[in-house]
Structures are given as C-alpha cells and as structure tokens.
Design a protein around this motif. Structure first.
Motif, PDB file in Angstrom:
ATOM      1  N   ASN A 172       0.848  -1.329  -0.082  1.00 36.46           N
ATOM      2  CA  ASN A 172       0.125   0.049   0.140  1.00 36.46           C
ATOM      3  C   ASN A 172       0.961   1.298   0.071  1.00 36.46           C
ATOM      4  OD1 ASN A 172      -2.383  -1.717   0.069  1.00 36.46           O
ATOM      5  ND2 ASN A 172      -2.170  -1.528   2.295  1.00 36.46           N
ATOM      6  N   CYS A 173       2.105   1.036   0.150  1.00 32.96           N
ATOM      7  CA  CYS A 173       3.040   2.309   0.196  1.00 32.96           C
ATOM      8  C   CYS A 173       4.260   1.949  -0.547  1.00 32.96           C
ATOM      9  CB  CYS A 173       3.490   2.475   1.613  1.00 32.96           C
ATOM     10  SG  CYS A 173       4.180   4.057   2.200  1.00 32.96           S
ATOM     11  N   LYS A 229      -5.370   5.270  -1.300  1.00 32.92           N
ATOM     12  CA  LYS A 229      -6.133   5.250   0.120  1.00 32.92           C
ATOM     13  C   LYS A 229      -5.349   5.070   1.149  1.00 32.92           C
ATOM     14  CE  LYS A 229      -9.845   2.767  -2.206  1.00 32.92           C
ATOM     15  NZ  LYS A 229     -10.519   1.399  -2.520  1.00 32.92           N
ATOM     16  N   HIS A 230      -3.860   4.556   1.189  1.00 32.62           N
ATOM     17  CA  HIS A 230      -3.225   4.458   2.265  1.00 32.62           C
ATOM     18  C   HIS A 230      -2.741   5.994   2.519  1.00 32.62           C
ATOM     19  CE1 HIS A 230       0.058   3.540   4.834  1.00 32.62           C
ATOM     20  NE2 HIS A 230       0.980   3.883   4.173  1.00 32.62           N
ATOM     21  N   PHE A 231      -2.291   6.910   1.409  1.00 33.81           N
ATOM     22  CA  PHE A 231      -1.784   8.062   1.733  1.00 33.81           C
ATOM     23  C   PHE A 231      -2.616   9.070   2.181  1.00 33.81           C
ATOM     24  CE2 PHE A 231       0.986   7.055  -2.558  1.00 33.81           C
ATOM     25  CZ  PHE A 231       2.017   6.484  -1.629  1.00 33.81           C
ATOM     26  N   TYR A 232      -3.941   8.924   1.709  1.00 33.44           N
ATOM     27  CA  TYR A 232      -5.089   9.591   2.314  1.00 33.44           C
ATOM     28  C   TYR A 232      -5.759   9.262   3.564  1.00 33.44           C
ATOM     29  CZ  TYR A 232      -9.435  12.375   1.719  1.00 33.44           C
ATOM     30  OH  TYR A 232     -10.237  13.321   2.092  1.00 33.44           O
ATOM     31  N   THR A 287       0.496  13.798   4.785  1.00 37.12           N
ATOM     32  CA  THR A 287       0.686  13.731   3.481  1.00 37.12           C
ATOM     33  C   THR A 287       0.064  14.500   2.864  1.00 37.12           C
ATOM     34  OG1 THR A 287      -0.398  11.615   3.101  1.00 37.12           O
ATOM     35  CG2 THR A 287       2.080  11.447   3.716  1.00 37.12           C
ATOM     36  N   TRP A 288      -1.400  14.881   3.280  1.00 39.13           N
ATOM     37  CA  TRP A 288      -2.332  15.592   2.577  1.00 39.13           C
ATOM     38  C   TRP A 288      -2.564  17.124   3.039  1.00 39.13           C
ATOM     39  CZ3 TRP A 288      -5.451  14.688  -1.615  1.00 39.13           C
ATOM     40  CH2 TRP A 288      -6.641  15.214  -1.764  1.00 39.13           C
TER      41      TRP A 288
END
Length: 426
Positions: free
Chosen positions: A301-302, A347-350, A357-358
């Motif tokens: 996921n990353c 989805k992981h970053f968000y 990160t956002w």
C-alpha cells in the motif's frame, strides 16, 4: 475564481470515483490558485528554495498544468471560457518572453518573461522542458476548438509558437542526435546529447513532427536509440524490461512523455511501450513491496520511487537509488499501468497517513517514515502528472487530444511507430 476542494482528509471512506475526483481537484489548486498572478504559468515549487524567489515559473511544469486545466474545464471545476482566457493570457506572456530559436528556458521570471538561469551555463534554451510545455499546448489547441474570438486566438497563437521551434538547430550543425541545451552566452557548452531510454521520448516525437524545422528519422534511430542503456531485455521480479536501466530507473521515465502519448498499442522497432511502462511500474511496485533495505512504511500500500524532494535535498529515487523516500506522484501517476496497486496507495496516503501527507494542493511531494520526515513542499512537475494520469485512466482525455494532432501522427509514422491512432501505411 479559486478552485475549492477538501482541505482536510475525510474519515469516512469515499467511493473510488469520488476519491479520484477529490485528489484531482485538490491537486489542481496548485495550478489555479497558486498560478503566477502575472503570467498565469506554474510556479516551480510551493516553497522558496535554492535561493530563488517567488517569481520563478517552470516551462515543463506549466505544460503539465495546461493539461490539468483542460481536465478542470472538462469536469466543470472552472468554466470553459475562464480556462480558455487563462491559457490565452499565458500564451500571450510566452509570446513576449525570452526564447532561443523558438525554444524556452527551463525557468522564466513570471513577471517579466526574462530567463532565470537553471545553472551557471544553463541560461538559454531547454529543449526537454519546452517539449513538455508543447505537449500541453497542443492538447489545448485540440480541446479549445470553438469558433469564438478567445479560442480562435488561443489556437492561432499556439500554432505560431509551435511552428517557430527550430528543432533542427538542436542537432548542433547536423549531428544525428538532439542536444538538450543551447545558450547565446555559452553556446553548446552544456554539451548534453540526449540518448534514451528516459523521460525525453516526447522531445524526439515532437522534433520529428515539426513542420518547418523538423529532424530526420535518423536523429531518432542513431541518436536517441543509441546508448549503452537503451536496450535492456532482462527480467526483474518476473517482469521483462525491454528498455532502459536495470530495474527501470525513476518512475517519471514512464510518465512524463506519456501524459499525451498514448502507450496503448504504441510500438516501434525497439519496444512495445505499454509493456515497457507497465513492467517498469510493476518492477518499482514489487521492489517496494519486498523492501530489501527494510525501510519503515514500505509495502503493497506504500510504494513509488521517482525524482522528488527528500529529507536531505532532492534526488531521483529508484530501486537502485533508494534511501527510504516515497513520492506519492510516483504511484498515483502510474495508475494507468497499475490501477489496483495505485488505488491502494492513494487510500493509504489519504486515509492512513492523512494530514502528514495531504494538504492544500493535494499530496505533499514526498515522505520518509524511516527519517520521520514529511515534505511541506509541492512541485509543479510532480503535481501535474497526478491530475493528468488519473484522467487518462478514467477517460483517456489527454491521450485522445494529443494523439489527434495531425503533426504528431505524421511524426510517429515518420519514426516507424505503430499505434491504433495511425492508419496503416500501404
């Protein structure tokens, strides 16, 4: 008219389509709300760094921003007429700005149009950055087709600049290769012949497509396709890599040129570019998933290694140059090649990393969990491909526009390419 979007990450999961729209729209704010107020061009980066000030605008990043503006107009985040007027302002600024044999420098002063040197001797034409700019401008010409004064003038002025590029000048007097730089002060001192495989394929396609000052096909076959890192053919993690460096190099190699060039069915005597780019992305993904250096956070996921800011400066990250820094643009802009893996990363970053990160202009440029470092910066050349490639994944919009250019079709045929957009030659 500012473009508004969700500033803070939402806790409730969105449908995939809604999440993609949110990411595109928030990222577009970089090119709209943060555009240079005089020129309308894209600023190099959101933070002042490397001792240059607020006036620095970037030629290539602006090309990506033009493509993003088309997406915004198509999706109704801004009105079509507003977008056309904004781009016309930009084109009128460019027509008065410094250029060299029709080619723009890497950086301009967004207020005056004067060259800002990229380095001491890189103070003139940058053919690669200009190619990214015209990848975007040609898409705008193909999109804004209405018979009204603004759109007509926009198309005409793009054509003036397009036809003024002296591609053949950059063969340095007739060599069978294109050179990246030329300067009125330093001539050919940068001495950078561009050979593949890397992010510069679009430059050779455009140079072959020029109508007044084109280059011959031999410049492509004997220049671009001649280097000790052009052909590969080896297999990494079970994926064959036709071209380029071992493990593929940074992911922008398979992204920048293909914002407009549609890789579906795109082939020449050297490679199938869908295979090339998909396998490049899968190698990058699998490397991060296996995480041989045991960096914190890496996994299915990353992932995503490309050029970006990092905790100790700026670097072109890849499986062979990995220091633990993940660049969201890498996985997001690979969505056309790796949709399932890219959606997991989004989805992981968000949702999982959230505010780390956002931010105001979408996902920050990079992060390194091993170093507990999260960038505060956004870069035009990293934000732009996110919007464009998500749109190409969803609708193919920019691919259809760019590949509809008659000059591009002629240029591709001249270089021996096959594509579903090209009529078979008899």
């Amino acid at each position: 008219m500012p473009c508004t979007a969700q500033q803070k990450p939402l806790e409730e999961p969105l449908a995939d389509t809604a999440l993609l729209t949110l990411v595109q729209k928030q990222t577009f704010r970089y090119f709209w709300n943060f555009a240079h107020p005089v020129s309308g061009m894209a600023r190099e980066r959101s933070n002042v760094a490397y001792n240059y000030g607020n006036e620095v605008v970037t030629t290539g990043g602006t090309g990506f921003g033009i493509m993003a503006t088309i997406v915004a107009a198509e999706r109704g985040w801004i009105k079509r007429d507003t977008a056309a007027k904004h781009l016309l302002k930009m084109v009128n600024f460019l027509l008065k700005s410094d250029s060299y044999h029709g080619v723009f420098p890497h950086w301009l002063n967004g207020e005056t149009g004067k060259t800002i040197p990229f380095s001491r001797k890189d103070d003139g034409a940058d053919l690669v950055e200009t190619s990214y700019l015209f990848q975007g401008l040609l898409c705008a010409r193909q999109y804004f087709t209405a018979n009204n004064p603004v759109e007509t003038e926009l198309r005409n002025r793009i054509n003036w600049m397009w036809n003024d590029i002296e591609w053949n000048w950059f063969t340095k007097g007739g060599e069978e290769v294109l050179y990246w730089h030329w300067s009125p002060n330093n001539g050919w001192a940068m001495n950078f012949p561009v050979r593949g495989f890397n992010e510069c394929l679009i430059m050779y396609v455009l140079a072959a497509s020029g109508e007044r000052y084109p280059v011959s096909s031999s410049v492509y076959h004997r220049g671009w396709a001649q280097s000790n890192f052009f052909n590969n053919g080896k297999t990494f993690y079970g994926y064959k890599l036709p071209l380029g460096f071992d493990y593929g190099g940074p992911l922008f190699f398979s992204q920048y040129s293909f914002l407009g060039l549609d890789p579906h069915g795109l082939k020449d005597r050297y490679a199938d570019y869908w295979e090339q780019n998909t396998n490049h992305s899968l190698i990058n993904y699998t490397y991060c998933k296996e995480n041989p250096k045991k960096f914190k956070g890496y996994g299915e996921n990353c992932w995503g290694l490309t050029a970006s800011d990092t905790y100790n400066g700026y670097d072109a990250h890849s499986p062979t140059n990995d220091h633990g820094t993940i660049s969201p643009t890498a996985a997001l802009s690979a969505i056309v090649y790796t949709p399932e893996q890219s959606l997991k990363a989004i989805k992981h970053f968000y949702y999982d990393l959230g505010d780390k990160t956002w931010g105001e202009y979408g996902f920050v440029d990079a992060f390194n969990e091993t170093q507990n470092w999260y960038a505060k910066s956004y870069l035009a050349i990293d934000q732009g491909p996110i919007i464009v490639m998500i749109e190409n994944y969803r609708t193919g919009l920019l691919w259809k526009l760019f590949m509809s250019c008659p000059e591009i079709r002629n240029g591709l045929q001249k270089l021996g390419f096959e594509s579903p957009y090209l009529k078979p030659t008899k």
